[in-house]
Design an enzyme around this catalytic site. Structure first.
Site, PDB file in Angstrom:
ATOM      1  N   ASN A   7       0.880  -1.169   0.000  1.00 54.70           N
ATOM      2  CA  ASN A   7       0.000   0.000   0.000  1.00 54.70           C
ATOM      3  C   ASN A   7       0.917   1.219   0.000  1.00 54.70           C
ATOM      4  OD1 ASN A   7      -1.812   1.996   0.490  1.00 54.70           O
ATOM      5  ND2 ASN A   7      -2.742   1.035   2.302  1.00 54.70           N
ATOM      6  N   LYS A  14       3.348   0.698   3.066  1.00 53.94           N
ATOM      7  CA  LYS A  14       2.925  -0.272   4.080  1.00 53.94           C
ATOM      8  C   LYS A  14       2.946  -1.640   3.420  1.00 53.94           C
ATOM      9  CE  LYS A  14      -0.363   2.709   6.376  1.00 53.94           C
ATOM     10  NZ  LYS A  14      -1.755   3.060   6.277  1.00 53.94           N
ATOM     11  N   ARG A  91      -2.531  -2.007  -3.633  1.00 53.30           N
ATOM     12  CA  ARG A  91      -3.723  -1.216  -3.413  1.00 53.30           C
ATOM     13  C   ARG A  91      -3.662  -0.005  -4.347  1.00 53.30           C
ATOM     14  NH1 ARG A  91      -5.675   2.301   1.746  1.00 53.30           N
ATOM     15  NH2 ARG A  91      -7.744   2.649   0.913  1.00 53.30           N
ATOM     16  N   HIS A 180     -13.086   2.942  -0.272  1.00 53.06           N
ATOM     17  CA  HIS A 180     -13.149   1.906   0.775  1.00 53.06           C
ATOM     18  C   HIS A 180     -13.828   0.633   0.258  1.00 53.06           C
ATOM     19  CE1 HIS A 180     -13.183   5.198   4.134  1.00 53.06           C
ATOM     20  NE2 HIS A 180     -11.946   4.760   3.951  1.00 53.06           N
ATOM     21  N   HIS A 208     -18.017   1.926   7.501  1.00 61.79           N
ATOM     22  CA  HIS A 208     -16.561   1.916   7.703  1.00 61.79           C
ATOM     23  C   HIS A 208     -16.211   3.243   8.382  1.00 61.79           C
ATOM     24  CE1 HIS A 208     -12.290   1.050   6.346  1.00 61.79           C
ATOM     25  NE2 HIS A 208     -12.239   2.321   6.710  1.00 61.79           N
ATOM     26  N   LEU A 209     -16.006   3.188   9.696  1.00 66.24           N
ATOM     27  CA  LEU A 209     -15.770   4.426  10.442  1.00 66.24           C
ATOM     28  C   LEU A 209     -14.340   4.442  10.972  1.00 66.24           C
ATOM     29  CD1 LEU A 209     -19.130   4.482  12.498  1.00 66.24           C
ATOM     30  CD2 LEU A 209     -18.703   5.341  10.181  1.00 66.24           C
ATOM     31  N   GLY A 210     -13.471   5.078  10.235  1.00 65.05           N
ATOM     32  CA  GLY A 210     -12.084   5.246  10.674  1.00 65.05           C
ATOM     33  C   GLY A 210     -11.770   6.722  10.577  1.00 65.05           C
ATOM     34  N   ASN A 211     -10.514   7.039  10.363  1.00 62.32           N
ATOM     35  CA  ASN A 211     -10.167   8.440  10.130  1.00 62.32           C
ATOM     36  C   ASN A 211     -10.872   8.933   8.880  1.00 62.32           C
ATOM     37  OD1 ASN A 211      -8.833  10.626  11.059  1.00 62.32           O
ATOM     38  ND2 ASN A 211      -6.846   9.574  11.077  1.00 62.32           N
ATOM     39  N   GLY A 212     -10.776   8.099   7.814  1.00 59.05           N
ATOM     40  CA  GLY A 212     -11.653   8.281   6.654  1.00 59.05           C
ATOM     41  C   GLY A 212     -12.878   7.430   6.941  1.00 59.05           C
ATOM     42  N   ARG A 241     -11.868  15.548   7.157  1.00 58.46           N
ATOM     43  CA  ARG A 241     -12.607  15.929   5.932  1.00 58.46           C
ATOM     44  C   ARG A 241     -14.029  16.336   6.298  1.00 58.46           C
ATOM     45  NH1 ARG A 241     -11.188  10.436   3.348  1.00 58.46           N
ATOM     46  NH2 ARG A 241      -8.942  10.648   3.103  1.00 58.46           N
ATOM     47  N   ASP A 283      -8.663  12.623  16.581  1.00 59.18           N
ATOM     48  CA  ASP A 283      -8.632  11.262  17.098  1.00 59.18           C
ATOM     49  C   ASP A 283      -9.872  11.066  17.970  1.00 59.18           C
ATOM     50  OD1 ASP A 283      -8.069   9.016  18.908  1.00 59.18           O
ATOM     51  OD2 ASP A 283      -6.129   9.034  17.892  1.00 59.18           O
ATOM     52  N   ARG A 285     -10.697   8.928  20.168  1.00 60.83           N
ATOM     53  CA  ARG A 285     -10.505   8.651  21.605  1.00 60.83           C
ATOM     54  C   ARG A 285     -10.369   9.949  22.392  1.00 60.83           C
ATOM     55  NH1 ARG A 285      -6.205   4.181  19.970  1.00 60.83           N
ATOM     56  NH2 ARG A 285      -5.981   5.800  18.404  1.00 60.83           N
ATOM     57  N   GLU A 380      -8.096  -4.706   5.439  1.00 61.98           N
ATOM     58  CA  GLU A 380      -8.033  -4.373   4.018  1.00 61.98           C
ATOM     59  C   GLU A 380      -6.903  -5.106   3.316  1.00 61.98           C
ATOM     60  OE1 GLU A 380      -8.668  -0.053   5.004  1.00 61.98           O
ATOM     61  OE2 GLU A 380      -9.626  -0.110   3.044  1.00 61.98           O
TER      62      GLU A 380
HETATM   63  P1  ADP Z   1      -7.673   5.075   8.969  1.00 61.24           P
HETATM   64  O1  ADP Z   1      -7.324   3.681   8.522  1.00 61.24           O
HETATM   65  O2  ADP Z   1      -8.721   5.746   8.148  1.00 61.24           O
HETATM   66  O3  ADP Z   1      -6.512   5.954   9.272  1.00 61.24           O
HETATM   67  P2  ADP Z   1      -8.590   3.703  11.371  1.00 61.24           P
HETATM   68  O4  ADP Z   1      -9.540   2.715  10.827  1.00 61.24           O
HETATM   69  O5  ADP Z   1      -7.293   3.233  11.880  1.00 61.24           O
HETATM   70  O6  ADP Z   1      -8.401   4.934  10.387  1.00 61.24           O
HETATM   71  O7  ADP Z   1      -9.351   4.477  12.553  1.00 61.24           O
HETATM   72  C1  ADP Z   1      -8.776   5.520  13.246  1.00 61.24           C
HETATM   73  C2  ADP Z   1      -9.797   6.073  14.216  1.00 61.24           C
HETATM   74  O8  ADP Z   1     -10.230   5.037  15.091  1.00 61.24           O
HETATM   75  C3  ADP Z   1      -9.260   7.189  15.078  1.00 61.24           C
HETATM   76  O9  ADP Z   1     -10.184   8.237  15.148  1.00 61.24           O
HETATM   77  C4  ADP Z   1      -9.130   6.526  16.438  1.00 61.24           C
HETATM   78  O10 ADP Z   1      -9.302   7.446  17.463  1.00 61.24           O
HETATM   79  C5  ADP Z   1     -10.283   5.555  16.407  1.00 61.24           C
HETATM   80  N1  ADP Z   1     -10.096   4.524  17.425  1.00 61.24           N
HETATM   81  C6  ADP Z   1      -9.139   3.584  17.474  1.00 61.24           C
HETATM   82  N2  ADP Z   1      -9.252   2.863  18.611  1.00 61.24           N
HETATM   83  C7  ADP Z   1     -10.304   3.379  19.281  1.00 61.24           C
HETATM   84  C8  ADP Z   1     -10.943   3.089  20.538  1.00 61.24           C
HETATM   85  N3  ADP Z   1     -10.509   2.106  21.305  1.00 61.24           N
HETATM   86  N4  ADP Z   1     -12.005   3.823  20.881  1.00 61.24           N
HETATM   87  C9  ADP Z   1     -12.446   4.812  20.109  1.00 61.24           C
HETATM   88  N5  ADP Z   1     -11.900   5.144  18.932  1.00 61.24           N
HETATM   89  C10 ADP Z   1     -10.851   4.438  18.523  1.00 61.24           C
END
Ligand code: ADP
Length: 540
Positions: A7, A14, A91, A180, A208-212, A241, A283, A285, A380
């Site tokens: 990736n 990566k 990727r 995604h 799919h709830l991450g940074n993106g 975003r 972030d 958290r 992924e």
């Molecule tokens: P990306 O791959 O898009 O960079 P990820 O899927 O790794 O993102 O997700 C990152 C997000 O997940 C961050 O906002 C992080 O704070 C949140 N996250 C990770 N672990 C936890 C947790 N234990 N509780 C709450 N949020 C979390």
């Protein structure tokens, strides 16, 4: 079978290496800060300590080389030889409308990926650098591209066309693409498996709830709608975003503040979303902690984020005429019980109810209403590796050999291997005229069989880029079949157009253990050049 997944981002590579028989991760890691003096390699092997080292990595090629060195290192490596890598999965962020599924990379494919650069000017170029570097460094392995956009190519025009001048779509392919895709596909297939139901009969919404972050409506295993659009900015509120906004707004600010498009793009991508609302935190958290400690802005960010996810779930249930299963995945989706609770609150009318204890414990099945609610970790890279394995399985063993008339030998004997009759006609004309006895095989399998019968003085192997790894494997196989036999091995001259397409230069590695061939010839081949090279290689 071992599959290396790469990736490549603008300043990072990566990697993950999988053994596909049991889907076991062998090693993983990242080369970061490529092109800077702070470049470093993090190398991980399961159940061993991580290794971190400062490295020299000026470009993707050097970075991938470091990865290969790590994987084959006698002390901490997991491979004896890079030839153990059977395939590399790349990727690729944007596949435009061209790619609806993963593909084996050949010349035409690489050119088309390059054409998609204009859709993802930040993401596709490093993906392409990674592919080219990997073709050069691991030419034995099959190279497969897996696209973030491909899964969503099943969307219908009513889902992907923007209400903008239609010619923009016709002439410039301006439309919604979605991203995604690998993750949405992977978790939707897993969901069906967990439920023990055929995916064909299921209406699934995957979050799919991450940074993106993005949401996808998956009906009968196909993406029918998704929240990201022409770029990954559309849709949900994300880490940095903005997601959906009034399209006139950026124009208004640009006008008022005299901002250039690049500056506005940076604000929408890097300074908005949770970061923008909270004034610096993206972030989740941290946002949860500060919200708990009473920060109104952090509470607002959480409320806005979860409300938007809820809106999409409702919209997609409406689009599909119901919902059987809701899936949460990625960093936030997998780990934040409070986000999942807030998203699902009030969705009882869709049969979505959460079992609080199961949710707090991050269990896999957290629903207690008629709609299933699942938490499925996305992977992924493993998903890419599995796509790679399925492309290779579909490809099969290739055509069966056919009988070919043998020309009576005159002077030196040449066995040419190629499946293109035009090339054979060309070789026959040029080489027979020059007095060579010319034998032909239509594929490598047949070629290997013909070698002991013909006992050629030279093998010409004409390979398309998609066959280049097979070409090198052929050469290796031939060399090991010849090992121990008296006399010198039959020289192999590889003819290909790969260098023209990629700018790679294999020449300095010819004759080494890594490239067990004796010459390289770039297509198109002029008759005089062909004859000179053939003669040089035979009499070397
Ligand atoms: P990306 O791959 O898009 O960079 P990820 O899927 O790794 O993102 O997700 C990152 C997000 O997940 C961050 O906002 C992080 O704070 C949140 N996250 C990770 N672990 C936890 C947790 N234990 N509780 C709450 N949020 C979390």
């Amino acid at each position: 079978m071992k599959v290396l997944v790469l990736n490549c981002g603008s300043s990072s590579v990566k990697f993950r290496l999988f053994r596909m028989e049991d889907e076991q991760l062998q090693a993983s890691g990242i080369v970061e800060c490529i092109g800077s003096p702070e470049a470093r390699l993090v190398y991980r092997v399961p159940r061993r300590d991580d290794r971190r080292q400062v490295v020299r990595a000026e470009d993707h090629s050097q970075a991938i080389n470091l990865v290969l060195d790590g994987l084959t290192n006698p002390h901490h490596g997991v491979l004896e030889d890079i030839h153990e890598i059977d395939a590399v999965g790349h990727r690729v962020v944007h596949g435009g409308e061209t790619f609806t599924e993963p593909v084996l990379i050949n010349e035409a494919v690489l050119l088309k990926i390059k054409e998609c650069r204009r859709f993802a000017p930040l993401h596709n170029p490093p993906n392409i650098s990674g592919i080219e570097a990997s073709l050069f460094l691991i030419p034995f392995a099959r190279q497969i591209a897996v696209f973030d956009t491909a899964f969503h190519q099943s969307m219908k025009p009513e889902a992907f066309i923007y209400a903008l001048p239609y010619e923009w779509y016709e002439k410039r392919r301006i439309r919604r693409y979605g991203f995604h895709g690998t993750s949405h596909h992977y978790v939707s297939v897993k969901a069906a498996r967990i439920l023990g139901k055929p995916i064909d009969g299921l209406k699934i919404v995957t979050c799919h709830l991450g940074n993106g972050a993005s949401v996808c409506a998956v009906e009968a295993g196909k993406s029918v709608d998704t929240s990201m659009g022409f770029t990954p900015v559309e849709g949900l509120i994300m880490g940095t975003r903005c997601g959906d906004i009034d399209a006139s707004l950026p124009l208004h600010i640009m006008e008022e503040d005299g901002l250039a498009p690049a500056r506005m793009d940076n604000i929408l991508n890097k300074q908005s979303g949770l970061f923008g609302i909270t004034g610096g935190d993206n972030d989740l958290r941290t946002i949860e902690q500060k919200a708990d400690s009473g920060s109104d802005r952090h509470r607002l960010a959480l409320a806005m984020f979860t409300r938007k996810v809820k809106k999409y779930i409702g919209a997609y249930a409406a689009i599909m005429g119901g919902i059987d299963c809701l899936v949460f995945t990625a960093g936030i989706g997998e780990n934040s019980p409070s986000v999942r609770r807030m998203v699902c609150e009030g969705l009882g009318f869709l049969g979505i109810r959460i079992d609080d204890a199961a949710n707090e414990a991050n269990r896999g099945r957290i629903g207690c209403g008629k709609t299933e609610v699942l938490v499925i970790p996305t992977d992924e890279e493993l998903a890419i590796a599995k796509e790679v394995a399925s492309v290779l399985a579909e490809e099969g063993e290739g055509p069966e050999p056919v009988e070919i008339p043998v020309i009576t030998p005159g002077g030196k004997k040449i066995l040419a291997i190629d499946d293109d009759p035009d090339i054979h006609d060309y070789f026959t004309t040029v080489l027979s005229k020059a007095g060579y006895a010319y034998f032909r095989a239509d594929n490598m399998k047949q070629g290997i069989k013909m070698v002991p019968e013909v006992q050629p003085d030279l093998i010409i192997l004409d390979v398309m880029m998609e066959d280049i790894s097979a070409g090198f494997r052929f050469a290796k196989e031939l060399r090991s079949a010849e090992a121990g036999r008296p006399g010198r091995p039959v020289p192999i001259l590889m003819v290909t157009a790969v260098e023209r397409v990629t700018g790679l230069t294999f020449r300095d590695r010819v004759g080494t253990d890594q490239l067990p061939i004796d010459g390289f010839l770039e297509k198109p081949v002029e008759p005089e050049v062909l004859l000179k090279k053939v003669s040089d290689t035979i009499h070397r």
